[in-house]
Scaffold this active site. Structure first.
Site, short mmCIF file in Angstrom:
data_model
loop_
_atom_site.label_atom_id
_atom_site.label_comp_id
_atom_site.label_asym_id
_atom_site.label_seq_id
_atom_site.Cartn_x
_atom_site.Cartn_y
_atom_site.Cartn_z
N ARG A 64 9.22 20.94 -6.43
CA ARG A 64 8.21 20.13 -5.73
C ARG A 64 8.66 19.83 -4.31
O ARG A 64 7.88 19.80 -3.37
CB ARG A 64 7.92 18.87 -6.55
N GLN A 100 0.95 6.81 -3.88
CA GLN A 100 1.72 7.16 -5.07
C GLN A 100 2.46 8.48 -4.83
O GLN A 100 3.27 8.89 -5.63
CB GLN A 100 0.79 7.32 -6.28
N HIS A 124 6.18 5.07 -5.04
CA HIS A 124 6.91 5.91 -5.99
C HIS A 124 8.03 6.70 -5.34
O HIS A 124 8.52 7.67 -5.90
CB HIS A 124 5.96 6.86 -6.71
N CYS A 154 29.78 8.76 -0.80
CA CYS A 154 30.95 8.46 -1.67
C CYS A 154 31.61 9.71 -2.21
O CYS A 154 32.63 9.65 -2.89
CB CYS A 154 30.52 7.55 -2.82
C1 BV8 Z 1 5.98 0.79 -14.90
C2 BV8 Z 1 6.48 9.69 -9.09
C3 BV8 Z 1 7.01 -1.18 -15.63
C4 BV8 Z 1 7.41 10.74 -9.56
C5 BV8 Z 1 5.01 9.03 -10.90
C6 BV8 Z 1 0.32 2.19 -21.71
C7 BV8 Z 1 -0.66 1.52 -21.02
C8 BV8 Z 1 -0.50 1.18 -19.70
C9 BV8 Z 1 0.67 1.53 -19.02
C10 BV8 Z 1 1.62 2.21 -19.70
C11 BV8 Z 1 1.47 2.54 -21.05
N1 BV8 Z 1 2.59 3.20 -21.42
C12 BV8 Z 1 3.44 3.29 -20.37
C13 BV8 Z 1 2.86 2.69 -19.34
C14 BV8 Z 1 3.42 2.54 -18.02
C15 BV8 Z 1 3.37 3.85 -17.26
C16 BV8 Z 1 2.01 4.49 -17.33
O1 BV8 Z 1 1.09 4.04 -16.66
N2 BV8 Z 1 1.91 5.55 -18.15
C17 BV8 Z 1 0.65 6.27 -18.27
C18 BV8 Z 1 0.95 7.73 -18.63
C19 BV8 Z 1 -0.18 5.57 -19.36
N3 BV8 Z 1 3.67 3.52 -15.89
C20 BV8 Z 1 4.96 3.44 -15.51
O2 BV8 Z 1 5.90 3.73 -16.21
C21 BV8 Z 1 5.19 2.90 -14.10
N4 BV8 Z 1 6.18 1.87 -14.17
O3 BV8 Z 1 4.99 0.56 -15.56
O4 BV8 Z 1 7.06 -0.04 -14.82
C22 BV8 Z 1 6.61 -2.32 -14.81
C23 BV8 Z 1 5.49 -2.26 -13.95
C24 BV8 Z 1 5.14 -3.37 -13.24
C25 BV8 Z 1 5.89 -4.49 -13.38
C26 BV8 Z 1 7.01 -4.50 -14.21
C27 BV8 Z 1 7.36 -3.41 -14.94
C28 BV8 Z 1 5.76 3.96 -13.18
C29 BV8 Z 1 4.73 5.05 -13.02
C30 BV8 Z 1 5.19 5.97 -11.90
C31 BV8 Z 1 5.65 7.28 -12.46
N5 BV8 Z 1 5.89 8.21 -11.36
N6 BV8 Z 1 5.24 9.80 -9.82
C32 BV8 Z 1 6.94 12.09 -9.15
O5 BV8 Z 1 6.23 12.22 -8.14
O6 BV8 Z 1 7.27 13.02 -9.87
S1 BV8 Z 1 3.51 9.09 -11.66
C33 BV8 Z 1 2.46 10.18 -10.89
O7 BV8 Z 1 1.30 10.27 -11.68
C34 BV8 Z 1 1.92 9.71 -9.56
O8 BV8 Z 1 2.89 9.09 -8.78
C35 BV8 Z 1 0.79 8.80 -9.89
O9 BV8 Z 1 1.23 7.49 -10.02
C36 BV8 Z 1 0.40 9.27 -11.26
C37 BV8 Z 1 -1.01 9.80 -11.28
O10 BV8 Z 1 -1.03 10.81 -10.39
P1 BV8 Z 1 -2.28 11.00 -9.39
O11 BV8 Z 1 -1.75 10.78 -8.05
O12 BV8 Z 1 -3.46 10.20 -9.80
O13 BV8 Z 1 -2.54 12.53 -9.66
P2 BV8 Z 1 -3.38 13.16 -10.83
O14 BV8 Z 1 -3.03 14.60 -10.89
O15 BV8 Z 1 -3.27 12.33 -12.07
O16 BV8 Z 1 -4.88 13.01 -10.31
C38 BV8 Z 1 -5.26 13.67 -9.13
C39 BV8 Z 1 -6.70 13.29 -8.89
O17 BV8 Z 1 -7.09 13.91 -7.67
C40 BV8 Z 1 -7.63 13.79 -9.97
O18 BV8 Z 1 -8.51 12.75 -10.32
C41 BV8 Z 1 -8.38 14.94 -9.30
O19 BV8 Z 1 -9.72 14.99 -9.73
C42 BV8 Z 1 -8.32 14.55 -7.85
N7 BV8 Z 1 -8.33 15.68 -6.93
C43 BV8 Z 1 -7.76 16.91 -7.11
N8 BV8 Z 1 -7.99 17.66 -6.02
C44 BV8 Z 1 -8.70 16.89 -5.15
C45 BV8 Z 1 -8.91 15.63 -5.73
N9 BV8 Z 1 -9.59 14.64 -5.11
C46 BV8 Z 1 -10.08 14.91 -3.89
N10 BV8 Z 1 -9.92 16.10 -3.26
C47 BV8 Z 1 -9.24 17.10 -3.86
N11 BV8 Z 1 -9.10 18.28 -3.23
#
Ligand code: BV8
Length: 243
Positions: A64, A100, A124, A154
């Protein structure tokens, strides 16, 4: 004066996700049904995966990081840089971009880091830095981490990608919630609304009486929470909205 629901708009919070960089050639998380080398991304981007198989996780991020270095900002990034320049010239107006994404395309499009405040909050992390788990240094890093290079601070070979994995706490949460509390408009661009806490920002905004707008290729998982949702490619929707 820009208004929404007859209320003047002064402070805007903008959340961006992988979709804003998709047309720059950087794959999104839900591309290929959220799989990479037949692994679910949620199963690779975790501390547990890194402890279990660091080579696999390094390979994922080295791939990536290389894609980011090949990518260029697109018309959506450029439009937000213009907006940030124009909008913040107006007295009492502010724009905060919360991303993000771990790419640097907002900065490369020209979004400034204002002297008094950061114009782009990376909740992130950023691929172009590494994180030393031995001394906590965060050196800028462009080469593969899978070569297990020594930390420049280090000397220990303990560098990991500087990104927030699932189960880890995103950065800048308090500053983001402060900005939402002061916002007149919350705009979400290119995110699926699948991952928290970012996926919950639209509900937080509504509870605060903030107007909400979604610009995304298709309805996100949170679309119903937005006052208005426009669907299509970011390189068309974002410049149209900015103009
Ligand atoms: C946390 C960085 C605790 C690394 C990423 C159950 C319920 C609720 C929450 C949870 C649960 N179980 C676990 C959790 C928490 C969990 C979570 O939400 N899990 C999900 C799977 C349910 N979250 C966490 O663990 C977070 N931390 O909760 O800590 C806490 C929190 C607060 C306070 C105290 C404690 C940490 C989450 C971060 C993980 N790291 N990325 C890396 O880059 O590799 S996640 C990664 O996926 C992204 O950073 C982003 O956050 C996430 C979603 O990605 P998107 O950016 O939305 O991309 P995606 O592909 O999903 O969607 C793209 C969209 O674009 C689509 O809709 C598509 O249609 C559209 N698109 C595509 N092309 C285009 C377009 N739109 C316009 N034009 C285009 N051309």
């Amino acid at each position: 004066m820009a208004t929404i629901r007859n209320r003047p708009i002064r402070n805007i919070v903008l959340l961006t996700g992988a979709g804003i960089s998709a047309e720059s050639g950087i794959g999104t998380f839900r591309d290929n049904n959220g799989l990479w080398e037949q692994h679910r991304v949620e199963d690779v981007a975790t501390p547990e995966a890194f402890a279990r198989d660091p080579d696999l996780v390094h390979r994922f991020y080295d791939m990536r990081r290389a894609a980011i270095q090949q990518a260029l900002p697109n018309a959506a990034h450029d439009a937000l840089a213009r907006l940030e320049c124009e909008w913040t010239k107006r007295d009492g107006h502010d724009l905060l971009i919360v991303t993000q994404n771990v790419d640097d395309l907002h900065e490369r499009a020209g979004v400034q880091f204002g002297l008094e405040k950061t114009r782009v909050l990376h909740m992130h992390g950023q691929h172009l830095t590494a994180w030393c788990t031995a001394c906590d240094a965060r050196p800028v890093w462009r080469d593969p981490l899978s070569d297990r290079p020594p930390c420049p601070e280090c000397g220990v070979s303990a560098l990991r990608p500087d990104v927030v994995w699932f189960g880890e706490m995103p950065y800048e949460m308090e500053r983001i919630y402060d900005a939402l509390r002061a916002a007149d408009l919350f705009v979400s661009i290119g995110t699926s609304g699948a991952v928290y806490p970012a996926a919950g920002f639209v509900r937080d905004a509504r509870a605060l009486g903030v107007a909400t707008l979604e610009l995304n290729m298709e309805p996100s998982q949170g679309s119903d929470w937005f006052d208005e949702a426009r669907h299509g490619p970011a390189t068309q929707l974002v410049p149209q909205w900015v103009e």
